[in-house]
Enzyme design. Structure first.
Site, PDB file in Angstrom:
ATOM      1  N   TYR A 199       0.955  -1.207   0.115  1.00  0.00           N
ATOM      2  CA  TYR A 199       0.096  -0.201   0.496  1.00  0.00           C
ATOM      3  C   TYR A 199       0.451   1.179   0.257  1.00  0.00           C
ATOM      4  CZ  TYR A 199      -4.101  -2.746   0.362  1.00  0.00           C
ATOM      5  OH  TYR A 199      -4.736  -3.826  -0.238  1.00  0.00           O
ATOM      6  N   GLN A 258     -14.706   2.188  -5.492  1.00  0.00           N
ATOM      7  CA  GLN A 258     -14.151   1.709  -5.334  1.00  0.00           C
ATOM      8  C   GLN A 258     -13.030   2.423  -4.649  1.00  0.00           C
ATOM      9  OE1 GLN A 258     -16.368  -2.082  -6.843  1.00  0.00           O
ATOM     10  NE2 GLN A 258     -16.614  -0.851  -8.397  1.00  0.00           N
ATOM     11  N   ASN A 259     -12.173   3.056  -5.520  1.00  0.00           N
ATOM     12  CA  ASN A 259     -11.217   3.682  -5.875  1.00  0.00           C
ATOM     13  C   ASN A 259     -10.563   3.587  -4.259  1.00  0.00           C
ATOM     14  OD1 ASN A 259     -11.258   2.464  -8.315  1.00  0.00           O
ATOM     15  ND2 ASN A 259     -11.354   4.634  -9.338  1.00  0.00           N
ATOM     16  N   HIS A 310     -14.369   0.670  -0.887  1.00  0.00           N
ATOM     17  CA  HIS A 310     -13.226   0.359   0.151  1.00  0.00           C
ATOM     18  C   HIS A 310     -11.836   0.688   1.345  1.00  0.00           C
ATOM     19  CE1 HIS A 310     -14.422  -2.523  -3.753  1.00  0.00           C
ATOM     20  NE2 HIS A 310     -15.323  -2.875  -2.565  1.00  0.00           N
ATOM     21  N   THR A 336     -15.331   0.237 -13.921  1.00  0.00           N
ATOM     22  CA  THR A 336     -15.134  -0.807 -12.908  1.00  0.00           C
ATOM     23  C   THR A 336     -15.950  -2.042 -14.169  1.00  0.00           C
ATOM     24  OG1 THR A 336     -16.104  -1.586 -11.465  1.00  0.00           O
ATOM     25  CG2 THR A 336     -17.880  -0.434 -12.388  1.00  0.00           C
ATOM     26  N   ASN A 390     -18.354   2.087 -19.883  1.00  0.00           N
ATOM     27  CA  ASN A 390     -16.590   0.999 -19.420  1.00  0.00           C
ATOM     28  C   ASN A 390     -15.706   1.463 -20.753  1.00  0.00           C
ATOM     29  OD1 ASN A 390     -14.732  -0.992 -19.504  1.00  0.00           O
ATOM     30  ND2 ASN A 390     -16.014  -1.288 -17.588  1.00  0.00           N
ATOM     31  N   ALA A 432     -12.711   6.487 -20.419  1.00  0.00           N
ATOM     32  CA  ALA A 432     -13.305   7.496 -19.420  1.00  0.00           C
ATOM     33  C   ALA A 432     -13.237   8.713 -19.875  1.00  0.00           C
ATOM     34  CB  ALA A 432     -13.262   7.002 -18.460  1.00  0.00           C
TER      35      ALA A 432
HETATM   36  N1  APR Z   1     -11.569   4.079 -19.589  1.00  0.00           N
HETATM   37  C1  APR Z   1     -13.244   3.393 -18.892  1.00  0.00           C
HETATM   38  N2  APR Z   1     -12.983   2.482 -18.528  1.00  0.00           N
HETATM   39  C2  APR Z   1     -11.517   1.394 -18.314  1.00  0.00           C
HETATM   40  C3  APR Z   1     -10.352   2.248 -18.827  1.00  0.00           C
HETATM   41  C4  APR Z   1     -10.651   3.462 -19.134  1.00  0.00           C
HETATM   42  N3  APR Z   1      -9.846   4.227 -20.105  1.00  0.00           N
HETATM   43  N4  APR Z   1      -9.365   0.925 -18.396  1.00  0.00           N
HETATM   44  C5  APR Z   1      -9.489   0.368 -17.593  1.00  0.00           C
HETATM   45  N5  APR Z   1     -11.611   0.463 -18.377  1.00  0.00           N
HETATM   46  C6  APR Z   1     -12.343  -0.291 -17.355  1.00  0.00           C
HETATM   47  C7  APR Z   1     -12.237  -1.543 -17.599  1.00  0.00           C
HETATM   48  O1  APR Z   1     -12.922  -2.264 -18.937  1.00  0.00           O
HETATM   49  C8  APR Z   1     -12.280  -2.912 -16.921  1.00  0.00           C
HETATM   50  O2  APR Z   1     -13.592  -3.142 -16.634  1.00  0.00           O
HETATM   51  O3  APR Z   1     -11.615  -0.319 -15.861  1.00  0.00           O
HETATM   52  C9  APR Z   1     -12.463  -1.559 -15.048  1.00  0.00           C
HETATM   53  C10 APR Z   1     -11.205  -2.036 -14.300  1.00  0.00           C
HETATM   54  O4  APR Z   1     -12.068  -3.049 -14.032  1.00  0.00           O
HETATM   55  P1  APR Z   1     -11.257  -3.376 -12.227  1.00  0.00           P
HETATM   56  O5  APR Z   1      -9.502  -3.709 -12.718  1.00  0.00           O
HETATM   57  O6  APR Z   1     -11.469  -4.863 -12.025  1.00  0.00           O
HETATM   58  O7  APR Z   1     -11.035  -2.595 -11.313  1.00  0.00           O
HETATM   59  P2  APR Z   1     -12.218  -2.511 -10.244  1.00  0.00           P
HETATM   60  O8  APR Z   1     -13.726  -2.442 -10.982  1.00  0.00           O
HETATM   61  O9  APR Z   1     -12.901  -1.309 -10.072  1.00  0.00           O
HETATM   62  O10 APR Z   1     -12.683  -3.330  -9.069  1.00  0.00           O
HETATM   63  C11 APR Z   1     -13.163  -3.618  -7.712  1.00  0.00           C
HETATM   64  O11 APR Z   1     -11.913  -4.524  -6.532  1.00  0.00           O
HETATM   65  O12 APR Z   1      -9.849  -5.941  -6.029  1.00  0.00           O
HETATM   66  C12 APR Z   1     -11.059  -5.348  -6.216  1.00  0.00           C
HETATM   67  O13 APR Z   1     -11.406  -3.449  -4.296  1.00  0.00           O
HETATM   68  C13 APR Z   1     -10.910  -3.676  -5.453  1.00  0.00           C
HETATM   69  O14 APR Z   1     -11.685  -1.983  -5.719  1.00  0.00           O
HETATM   70  C14 APR Z   1     -11.267  -2.998  -6.194  1.00  0.00           C
HETATM   71  C15 APR Z   1     -12.670  -3.986  -6.830  1.00  0.00           C
END
Ligand code: APR
Length: 238
Positions: free
Chosen positions: A56, A91-92, A109, A177, A202, A221
């Site tokens: 972290y 979630q960030n 989170h 997400t 997404n 995004a």
């Molecule tokens: N613009 C839009 N979406 C994007 C971009 C972008 N530039 N780059 C990536 N993505 C999308 C991907 O397609 C994916 O669907 O962001 C998403 C990221 O997914 P994850 O990496 O799984 O992240 P997240 O959904 O936030 O994870 C949820 O999982 O591990 C735990 O606690 C952690 O908060 C996290 C949770």
């Protein structure tokens, strides 16, 4: 004046990707480099606090070096326009939403720039590395600080507030997400139950996008979120 809709936005790692912060499940994602059970569970911390704090510490340093992008600023503009009809859940654990001007962000989170003391259970803002010699600013206990991050197996923050907002939502947008981690992945179902219009924004559609969401907007995004925000602001003028 149009009656303002209740808007709930959920963000994930994808909104910070163009700020240079790693997502979790992309090709070079965090979970391709580390095992969750080694760095993101209470058991991992009990077994090796130094390894977990170092994991972290690096993410905290990266987040502090990053800057908010156009998507973060667009959500701050949405909140400014819709005021208390707008709820931002993330979630960030970075603070890019805050640094773009968003307030009252529900970090379900937790947050990298806070630590939790296992002795006095108080939270403190913390912007540097946490080490064995770190001392709790409240009770001065040594080696008692953990990241204020909700680990797998722990209960996310603000759930009652989030569920309440979803029960009243007219518009729900899930931005950047993968929709794989609960309870956040289930928020769209709660929003649907309230009759909300559900959008997914997404990079590309997720496998379940078209069944769960009324509208799927694909693209980076920094392009799609400002367009989404502008459209809403124009539709609901003061
Ligand atoms: N613009 C839009 N979406 C994007 C971009 C972008 N530039 N780059 C990536 N993505 C999308 C991907 O397609 C994916 O669907 O962001 C998403 C990221 O997914 P994850 O990496 O799984 O992240 P997240 O959904 O936030 O994870 C949820 O999982 O591990 C735990 O606690 C952690 O908060 C996290 C949770």
């Amino acid at each position: 004046m149009n009656e303002f809709p209740n808007i709930v936005v959920l963000t994930g790692a994808g909104i910070s990707a163009e700020s240079g912060l790693e997502t979790f499940r992309g090709s070079d994602g965090t979970w391709n480099k580390y095992k969750v059970e080694d760095v993101a569970t209470p058991e991992a911390f009990a077994r090796s606090p130094r390894l977990v704090n170092d994991f972290y510490n690096k993410r905290r340093r990266d987040a502090l070096k990053a800057s908010p992008n156009k998507a973060h600023f667009a959500l701050a503009a949405l909140q400014k326009h819709f005021t208390e009809s707008f709820v931002l859940v993330t979630q960030n654990v970075d603070d890019l939403h805050e640094r773009a001007g968003s307030t009252n962000v529900l970090h379900m989170h937790g947050r990298l720039n806070q630590v939790l003391c296992l002795s006095c259970h108080k939270k403190s803002e913390w912007l540097t590395d946490v080490t064995e010699t770190s001392v709790c600013p409240h009770c001065h206990a040594k080696a008692s600080l953990r990241p204020d991050i909700v680990w797998f197996g722990e209960i996310p923050y603000y759930m009652e507030k989030i569920e309440n907002a979803l029960s009243r939502a007219d518009i729900f947008a899930a931005i950047g997400t993968s929709g794989l981690v609960y309870p956040a992945a289930g928020f769209v179902n709660l929003a649907r139950l309230s009759g909300a219009e559900c959008l997914e924004i997404n990079l590309a559609a997720n496998p379940h996008s078209y069944t769960l969401f009324d509208e799927v907007i694909s693209g980076p995004a920094t392009k799609t979120v400002p367009e989404f925000a502008q459209k809403l602001i124009e539709k609901y003028q003061h």
